[in-house]
Write a protein that holds these residues in place. Structure first.
Motif: not given
Length: 907
Positions: A474, A688-689, A684, A728, A721
């Protein structure tokens, strides 16, 4: 008795009983145990010992050994608990030993319920017992289980390890704190009168000297009965009674004090050096004077204060010789280490400490293992031939100590110890793993690179490569993950390193999943979970990711099968409450929820306690809101009140405030819903999903408010998102995420007054991978759009399908919304009536709340009166009225009411 009453009624509880030594804690718990037995409870009583961390789980082992046969038989059925019973081999197990033991105990208590479990003298508790108490205090909620712990307040110095545990536990809603204070003079007089005959002068002396302490009063009474003068100090008083014994009796009692609170008959006789007949006569004298009592196969001091007084009175040389005598006879490594150290035999202490650490490892007590290993390391430089005595090098022992520190939850300590060791591949790989867990990504990557470079064999290289790939997954270097994981796989297979192979496959599966190669992701997780690795943590991780990838792609039946297998493995191995055991149960709950198996989902959610005290508990509790909000259950408000203090946590806020927003919408409070959405989105990171679902709910709220302010920002956040994906940089988003993205677009158009039929058809189709509830909610909006477009028959079909699903699910808020829509559309009570309504088809796109406002406006109510009637803000009513006038193309309230009557909207 209150916690016992609650436990009998099915609400588990914990009581912590504190007070000074001799104040009556043991008497209180004895009476509680007697009452519990009369009520049919199984009673387990265990006692901690002064050896502290030397003997892990001593009170649990003590409780099981002293339990009734049925309880011991039930414990033996749980392998991890069976190891604590006498005569059982402590075989090494496949990882996560402490979590398995905790889970096994929770299973045993559930099997035995109702049950009372008493842990005495927590001020002497070992680290693992303290951890066990915290675990039980958090996990027992709906079981008929009562846990009671006692401790001495006068022993809790400022840095005592129990202090922080008590502070943590006393904040929990399930925990009751009881502090026993001194008895008043009247109460003490009554108590002394129960001990025997005493004149007024003697009674006054005892009450004055005892200072409210029942044990002190008993000793004063006994001394007075034996004709002694009454010393001012408790220790002097206790020793004055000891000095009445014969010389042999005092010698035996001093030996018993060195053993601790309890001692076995044969061991005490051996250390005393007395012939059997003389020893028995001497012990009979001690027991008759009430200084020792018979306890199973040995003897116990009547009170810990007496043991402490006798031990403190020993001369230094006498104490050393007695400890050495016990060390020659004992076989328990932990006790040996204690007596060797007290007897100044450092070589014996080092050897026994290492063996005690290994034993603690096997019984799932990593904190104690770490403590024993560290003690051995502290003696290393002072002992000749330390490596021979330990059976391994200092570096090996230090490495083992670091692993135990990590297993006990202290990754910081583990990392510190590993940094002090020569940076071999094995050391660097573990350091990388722990730094990754501590969110030190840069440090983890650096250590992983070093592990790969210094690998001394193929097994070490495979593990290093697998960990290196995981640290990069990540980060901005995630493009290197595929090559590293593939290399780790090939190396692991060639070396036979099954754990490294499975770890590499799971990392690679996650990587290719977010890249959109779903077929390969499924193939990898299938292979990773096909056979066990011998590492339970890895096996559960494999099953979780196997189920998760199926779930993310909308393959709910496959996800359910895999998750069920993982949950079974977690239960069978006592890992129900481990990280992946918990994650698997969460996932299984969500599968039930999506698949429309709501009775099963509600049953699972019942175990997610509403009374929370920590962030993990709050996250668990938040899951239950899915079903409670959707069914409109009264438990929602209570659960949210407990969750509110945890809203500063990002995940708790995302979960619970997102669902609190839906609850507010069903309650007709779109402003409150919007407040929840904005608060949950604030922390958030853009892209971000999780933003997508929140944006959809926020747009629903804006549509109800009749305002477009903020709609574009919500849609832009959701689109970002989707474009960014999980990594990302455009990674693949799962089926549910894409469905919520489709709903965002449809809701954005609804906010702007456009009920787009094709967009809502797309939402229905997107959720139709198996998300039963969201399909029904999308059909509701599709029916509204079809009706506004003049296609009444098609609208009625969608309405009927949505009604049918809502009824089966018992989704009361959705059912009520559909009934209201059906009345306005004049579909008939069953939702299947013909097009008998008069007037122009459709309702001009008015929302359910706008129709409510319109009816009250038609009655002649002012905005203030409408606000009072509907319990909403006057400003909100004004927004609704403006929206109604625009949608009905009316310039006045009267004209709007007339148009509404013409169209049948007020029927």
């Amino acid at each position: 008795m209150r916690v016992l009453d609650s436990a009998a009624q099915g609400t588990a509880g914990v009581a912590l009983v504190g007070g000074d030594a001799g104040i009556g804690k043991t008497r209180l718990t004895s009476e509680l145990a007697a009452e519990a037995r009369e009520r049919g409870f199984h009673v387990l009583i265990g006692q901690c010992a002064e050896l502290g961390d030397a003997l892990p789980y001593l009170p649990l082992a003590d409780a099981l050994r002293g339990a009734e046969p049925a309880v011991r038989e039930a414990a033996a059925a749980h392998p991890m608990l069976g190891q604590l019973l006498p005569g059982t081999d402590n075989a090494s197990s496949a990882g996560l030993t402490q979590q398995r033991l905790f889970g096994s105990l929770l299973g045993l208590l559930a099997d035995l319920q109702p049950v009372l479990f008493v842990i005495e003298d927590l001020h002497w508790a070992d680290r693992s017992t303290r951890d066990l108490l915290v675990f039980l205090s958090r996990m027992v909620q709906s079981e008929r289980v009562c846990v009671v712990g006692t401790y001495r307040t006068d022993d809790l110095h400022r840095r005592h390890p129990l202090r922080s545990v008590l502070a943590e536990l006393k904040r929990l809603p399930t925990v009751m704190s009881v502090e026993l204070g001194p008895l008043g003079s009247g109460e003490m007089s009554d108590y002394v009168a129960t001990l025997g005959e005493v004149d007024a002068h003697g009674l006054g002396l005892i009450v004055a000297r005892a200072d409210g302490n029942p044990f002190y009063a008993e000793e004063l009474f006994a001394a007075m009965a034996e004709g002694d003068s009454l010393p001012d100090e408790l220790a002097s008083l206790l020793m004055s009674r000891v000095e009445l014994l014969s010389e042999a009796g005092q010698r035996v009692l001093r030996a018993a004090a060195v053993a601790g609170r309890r001692v076995e008959d044969e061991l005490l006789r051996e250390v005393s050096g007395l012939p059997a007949a003389e020893f028995e006569e001497v012990v009979r004298e001690i027991v008759s004077r009430g200084l020792l009592r018979v306890d199973g196969y040995g003897y116990a001091f009547r009170h810990a204060l007496l043991q402490e007084a006798v031990y403190t009175d020993l001369l230094p040389g006498e104490r050393t010789r007695l400890h050495a005598a016990f060390a020659r006879l004992l076989t328990s490594p932990a006790e040996l280490a204690h007596h060797y150290l007290a007897g100044h035999d450092l070589a014996g202490a080092l050897s026994a400490s290492v063996e005690a650490g290994r034993l603690a490892e096997r019984v799932g007590a990593p904190a104690e293992a770490h403590s024993h290993y560290d003690q051995a390391l502290s003696l290393w430089e002072r002992v000749r031939e330390a490596e021979r005595l330990a059976g391994e090098s200092r570096v090996e022992l230090a490495f083992r100590s670091a692993l135990m520190a990590a297993d006990s939850g202290d990754n910081h300590r583990a990392a510190t110890q590993l940094r002090a060791l020569p940076p071999t591949s094995r050391v660097s790989e573990r350091l990388a793993y722990y730094l990754y867990e501590l969110d030190d990504r840069e440090g983890a990557i650096e250590a992983a690179e070093r592990a790969v470079e210094s690998a001394e064999d193929q097994v070490a290289l495979a593990r290093a490569l697998a960990t290196y790939a995981r640290t990069l997954l990540w980060t901005s270097r995630h493009q290197e993950v595929e090559e590293l994981s593939t290399r780790a796989l090939e190396t692991a297979r060639a070396a036979g390193a099954r754990d490294a192979e499975a770890g590499a496959m799971l990392t690679l599966a996650t990587f290719v999943e977010v890249r959109g190669d779903l077929a390969r992701a499924h193939e990898l997780v299938d292979t990773a979970s096909a056979e066990g690795t011998g590492n339970l943590a890895m096996d559960l991780r494999a099953r979780f990711h196997h189920a998760r990838i199926h779930y993310e792609q909308g393959l709910l039946a496959d996800a359910a099968d895999v998750a069920d297998g993982g949950v079974r493995l977690a239960f069978e191995t006592g890992l129900k409450w481990s990280t992946y055991g918990t994650d698997l149960r969460f996932l299984r709950f969500l599968i039930h929820y999506l698949a429309g198996e709501w009775d099963q989902a509600e049953a699972v959610a019942a175990g997610f306690g509403a009374r929370v005290g920590t962030v993990p508990e709050a996250i668990l509790s938040s899951f239950a809101l899915f079903i409670e909000v959707a069914r409109g259950l009264p438990a929602v408000e209570g659960r949210l009140s407990w969750l509110r203090p945890f809203w500063p946590d990002e995940l708790v806020s995302y979960m619970s405030r997102g669902l609190a927003a839906e609850h507010a919408l069903w309650q007709g409070d779109p402003e409150g819903a919007l407040e929840h959405v904005r608060a949950a989105m604030a922390p958030l990171v853009p892209g971000e999903t999780g933003v997508v679902r929140l944006a959809a709910v926020g747009l629903w709220a804006l549509a109800e408010l009749g305002t477009t302010e903020g709609a574009d920002e919500l849609r832009a956040s959701a689109r970002l998102a989707v474009e960014a994906g999980p990594t990302g940089d455009g990674g693949h988003m799962g089926a549910e995420g894409l469905a919520w993205a489709a709903r965002v677009e449809a809701e954005w158009h609804r906010v702007h007054g456009r009920l787009d039929v094709e967009l809502w058809r797309g939402v229905v189709s997107a959720f139709d991978f198996g998300f039963v509830y969201e399909v029904a909610r999308a059909r509701w909006r599709l029916a509204e759009a079809l009706l506004a477009a003049g296609d009444r028959d098609a609208a009625q079909v969608e309405f009927g399908l949505a009604r049918e699903t809502a009824g089966k699910l018992r989704a009361a808020p959705l059912e009520n919304a559909l009934l209201d829509f059906g009345r306005r559309a004049r579909f008939g009570s069953g939702g299947s009536g013909g097009s008998s309504g008069a007037g122009v088809p459709g309702d001009g796109g008015l929302t359910a709340r706008e129709v409510e406002v319109l009816r009250l406006v038609a009655e002649g109510l002012t905005n203030r009166e409408v606000a009072e009637r509907l319990f909403i803000a006057q400003k909100t009513v004004s927004v609704h009225v403006s929206n109604i006038l625009g949608k009905l193309d009316a310039s006045t309230r009267t004209q709007a009411a007339a148009t509404a009557r013409q169209r049948g909207l007020l029927d």
